[in-house]
Design a protein around this motif. Structure first.
Motif, PDB file in Angstrom:
ATOM      1  N   VAL A  47       0.833  -1.198   0.000  1.00  0.00           N
ATOM      2  CA  VAL A  47       0.000   0.000   0.000  1.00  0.00           C
ATOM      3  C   VAL A  47       0.871   1.253   0.000  1.00  0.00           C
ATOM      4  N   LEU A  48       1.853   1.282   0.887  1.00  0.00           N
ATOM      5  CA  LEU A  48       2.762   2.430   0.949  1.00  0.00           C
ATOM      6  C   LEU A  48       3.602   2.524  -0.314  1.00  0.00           C
ATOM      7  N   GLY A  49       3.954   1.375  -0.874  1.00  0.00           N
ATOM      8  CA  GLY A  49       4.802   1.350  -2.066  1.00  0.00           C
ATOM      9  C   GLY A  49       4.187   2.057  -3.257  1.00  0.00           C
ATOM     10  N   CYS A  50       2.871   2.079  -3.329  1.00  0.00           N
ATOM     11  CA  CYS A  50       2.215   2.806  -4.435  1.00  0.00           C
ATOM     12  C   CYS A  50       2.595   4.278  -4.398  1.00  0.00           C
ATOM     13  N   PHE A  51       2.595   4.870  -3.211  1.00  0.00           N
ATOM     14  CA  PHE A  51       2.976   6.281  -3.094  1.00  0.00           C
ATOM     15  C   PHE A  51       4.473   6.459  -3.334  1.00  0.00           C
ATOM     16  N   VAL A  52       5.270   5.469  -2.934  1.00  0.00           N
ATOM     17  CA  VAL A  52       6.711   5.524  -3.209  1.00  0.00           C
ATOM     18  C   VAL A  52       6.961   5.547  -4.717  1.00  0.00           C
ATOM     19  N   VAL A  53       6.199   4.742  -5.456  1.00  0.00           N
ATOM     20  CA  VAL A  53       6.331   4.703  -6.915  1.00  0.00           C
ATOM     21  C   VAL A  53       5.803   5.989  -7.539  1.00  0.00           C
ATOM     22  N   TRP A  54       4.638   6.423  -7.126  1.00  0.00           N
ATOM     23  CA  TRP A  54       4.035   7.635  -7.703  1.00  0.00           C
ATOM     24  C   TRP A  54       4.895   8.864  -7.450  1.00  0.00           C
ATOM     25  N   ARG A  55       5.477   8.950  -6.269  1.00  0.00           N
ATOM     26  CA  ARG A  55       6.268  10.124  -5.901  1.00  0.00           C
ATOM     27  C   ARG A  55       7.750   9.977  -6.262  1.00  0.00           C
ATOM     28  N   ARG A  56       8.115   8.822  -6.810  1.00  0.00           N
ATOM     29  CA  ARG A  56       9.517   8.533  -7.146  1.00  0.00           C
ATOM     30  C   ARG A  56      10.412   8.678  -5.913  1.00  0.00           C
ATOM     31  N   MET A  57       9.998   7.991  -4.838  1.00  0.00           N
ATOM     32  CA  MET A  57      10.697   8.065  -3.551  1.00  0.00           C
ATOM     33  C   MET A  57      11.537   6.822  -3.276  1.00  0.00           C
ATOM     34  N   ALA A  58      11.894   6.075  -4.311  1.00  0.00           N
ATOM     35  CA  ALA A  58      12.595   4.814  -4.094  1.00  0.00           C
ATOM     36  C   ALA A  58      13.899   5.019  -3.321  1.00  0.00           C
ATOM     37  N   TYR A  59      14.660   6.009  -3.718  1.00  0.00           N
ATOM     38  CA  TYR A  59      15.935   6.247  -3.049  1.00  0.00           C
ATOM     39  C   TYR A  59      15.712   6.769  -1.635  1.00  0.00           C
ATOM     40  N   PHE A  60      14.637   7.507  -1.432  1.00  0.00           N
ATOM     41  CA  PHE A  60      14.274   7.982  -0.098  1.00  0.00           C
ATOM     42  C   PHE A  60      14.010   6.787   0.822  1.00  0.00           C
ATOM     43  N   GLY A  61      13.274   5.809   0.301  1.00  0.00           N
ATOM     44  CA  GLY A  61      13.006   4.600   1.074  1.00  0.00           C
ATOM     45  C   GLY A  61      14.267   3.828   1.371  1.00  0.00           C
ATOM     46  N   ASP A  62      15.175   3.800   0.414  1.00  0.00           N
ATOM     47  CA  ASP A  62      16.444   3.107   0.595  1.00  0.00           C
ATOM     48  C   ASP A  62      17.258   3.747   1.710  1.00  0.00           C
ATOM     49  N   ALA A  63      17.317   5.067   1.712  1.00  0.00           N
ATOM     50  CA  ALA A  63      18.060   5.785   2.744  1.00  0.00           C
ATOM     51  C   ALA A  63      17.487   5.507   4.130  1.00  0.00           C
ATOM     52  N   THR A  64      16.161   5.531   4.221  1.00  0.00           N
ATOM     53  CA  THR A  64      15.507   5.276   5.499  1.00  0.00           C
ATOM     54  C   THR A  64      15.775   3.855   5.981  1.00  0.00           C
ATOM     55  N   ALA A  65      15.733   2.897   5.055  1.00  0.00           N
ATOM     56  CA  ALA A  65      15.969   1.497   5.412  1.00  0.00           C
ATOM     57  C   ALA A  65      17.409   1.278   5.868  1.00  0.00           C
ATOM     58  N   HIS A  66      18.367   1.875   5.166  1.00  0.00           N
ATOM     59  CA  HIS A  66      19.771   1.727   5.555  1.00  0.00           C
ATOM     60  C   HIS A  66      20.027   2.322   6.934  1.00  0.00           C
ATOM     61  N   ALA A  67      19.352   3.437   7.226  1.00  0.00           N
ATOM     62  CA  ALA A  67      19.526   4.086   8.529  1.00  0.00           C
ATOM     63  C   ALA A  67      19.040   3.197   9.665  1.00  0.00           C
ATOM     64  N   ALA A  68      18.144   2.271   9.353  1.00  0.00           N
ATOM     65  CA  ALA A  68      17.599   1.401  10.388  1.00  0.00           C
ATOM     66  C   ALA A  68      18.687   0.550  11.040  1.00  0.00           C
ATOM     67  N   ILE A  69      19.758   0.247  10.317  1.00  0.00           N
ATOM     68  CA  ILE A  69      20.852  -0.530  10.903  1.00  0.00           C
ATOM     69  C   ILE A  69      21.502   0.236  12.051  1.00  0.00           C
TER      70      ILE A  69
END
Length: 263
Positions: free
Chosen positions: A22-44
């Motif tokens: 569900v969230l991924g649809c907005f990630v695709v529409w807004r072209r936030m893929a790299y934003f999601g990647d940065a957030t995920a990497h920070a989780a470490i």
């Protein structure tokens, strides 16, 4: 019949796949893929802080993910190209997180479990947290759906309609942080973005409306989780990467189907 730990793992995968789709649809529409990647990497880095402070992995990962997302949102457009800024922050946070783990005394950490997931180790408490987080994300997006959609399609029109695009961006930021936090044990920090993007991208060719695309993404995401679990069990392969691999195959099949039907 699956053992109890396999049932828990499957349920965890379904919950994460549903929220991520569900969230991924907005990630695709807004072209936030790299934003999601940065957030995920920070989780470490959040995982390292959680282990050092002896607090919940979920709480630490979500806190750092939120902070990272807010930093990126605050620094965007201030002298750096967004992709450059995201690249610097994403890999810096990942590196600092990996270094921080090595300084934690008397703690033996399987970094692979946090980088690529360890869904088979999900316990009952973990499952409860994952489902609560996933349902919170789905509920949040459902509640703000029309506002989020308007802000995504046209920020100026949204503002004229009394909708604050910045506020909706913060809603997505919070949802992304929750998804990242609950996904750590399922697919790991390095594969979370794939689970956000691939089901939504696979559903896009058949989604005539935003709602149809979101529903299709959920179906593809859940199918990827279940089929990935079955494939990993049968082939004795890493579960998180197998789930993402199944999603990638479904993406290819989706696009091939569109090409064949368009002829």
């Amino acid at each position: 019949m699956f053992d109890d730990f396999l049932v828990r793992a499957t349920l965890a995968g379904v919950a994460v796949a549903m929220a991520a789709a569900v969230l991924g649809c907005f990630v695709v529409w807004r072209r936030m893929a790299y934003f999601g990647d940065a957030t995920a990497h920070a989780a470490i880095l959040g995982v390292a802080l959680s282990l050092g402070l002896s607090i919940s992995i979920f709480a630490g990962a979500m806190a750092v993910a939120v902070i990272m997302a807010l930093i990126v949102a605050g620094l965007s457009g201030r002298g750096y190209a967004e992709d450059t800024l995201l690249g610097v922050l994403a890999h810096s946070a990942l590196a600092f997180g990996l270094v921080a783990v090595s300084f934690i005394p008397d703690v033996r950490v399987d970094l692979g479990a946090y980088l690529f997931g360890d869904i088979l180790a999900v316990g009952k408490a973990d499952l409860a947290v994952i489902w609560i987080g996933a349902l919170a994300v789905v509920g949040l997006i459902a509640w703000r759906w029309s506002r989020l959609l308007m802000a995504t399609l046209n920020a100026d029109l949204a503002f004229a309609s009394g909708i604050h695009p910045r506020r909706e961006q913060l809603v997505l930021t919070l949802a992304l942080a929750i998804v990242v936090a609950v996904s750590i044990k399922v697919v790991g920090a390095l594969l979370i973005t794939a689970l956000l993007i691939i089901p939504a991208a696979a559903a896009r060719p058949f989604g005539r409306t935003p709602e149809a695309m979101a529903l299709g993404a959920v179906v593809i995401g859940v199918a990827s989780a279940v089929l990935g679990m079955v494939a990993a069990y049968q082939l004795d392969t890493p579960t998180g990467p197998t789930i993402v691999s199944v999603a990638a195959i479904l993406f290819v099949l989706s696009n091939l189907s569109r090409l064949l039907w368009s002829r």
